[in-house]
Design a protein around this motif. Structure first.
Motif: not given
Length: 88
Positions: A44-71
């Motif tokens: 059980q998890f209290t947040t989706s962020r906690e679930a992702m982190r405990r499952s080994g997912v790296r979470i990146y927060v980026v601005e829209s322009a950076t995301f478009a550049s990555i894509q």
């Protein structure tokens, strides 16, 4: 990341009886069964962020322009991602 999601669970299932069809859905990444399944374990998890982190997912927060550049990058954003620090 805005308001946390409500409590949720991730279930550990035995792979027995699951099959995949490489011609539909997410190909090798999607498995299914038509038979009832009993979970081996529930986390059980209290947040989706906690679930992702405990499952080994790296979470990146980026601005829209950076995301478009990555894509659009030929390297699928690898060079950009080397300069971004994931959330702790």
């Amino acid at each position: 990341m805005s308001k946390p999601t409500k409590v949720g669970s991730i279930y550990l299932l035995s792979p027995d009886g699951f099959v995949n069809d490489p011609d539909i859905g997410m190909q090798e990444s999607e498995w299914h069964t038509d038979k009832p399944v009993r979970p081996l374990r529930e986390e059980q998890f209290t947040t989706s962020r906690e679930a992702m982190r405990r499952s080994g997912v790296r979470i990146y927060v980026v601005e829209s322009a950076t995301f478009a550049s990555i894509q659009q990058a030929a390297d699928h954003g690898w060079e950009n991602m080397q300069r971004i620090t994931p959330l702790a």
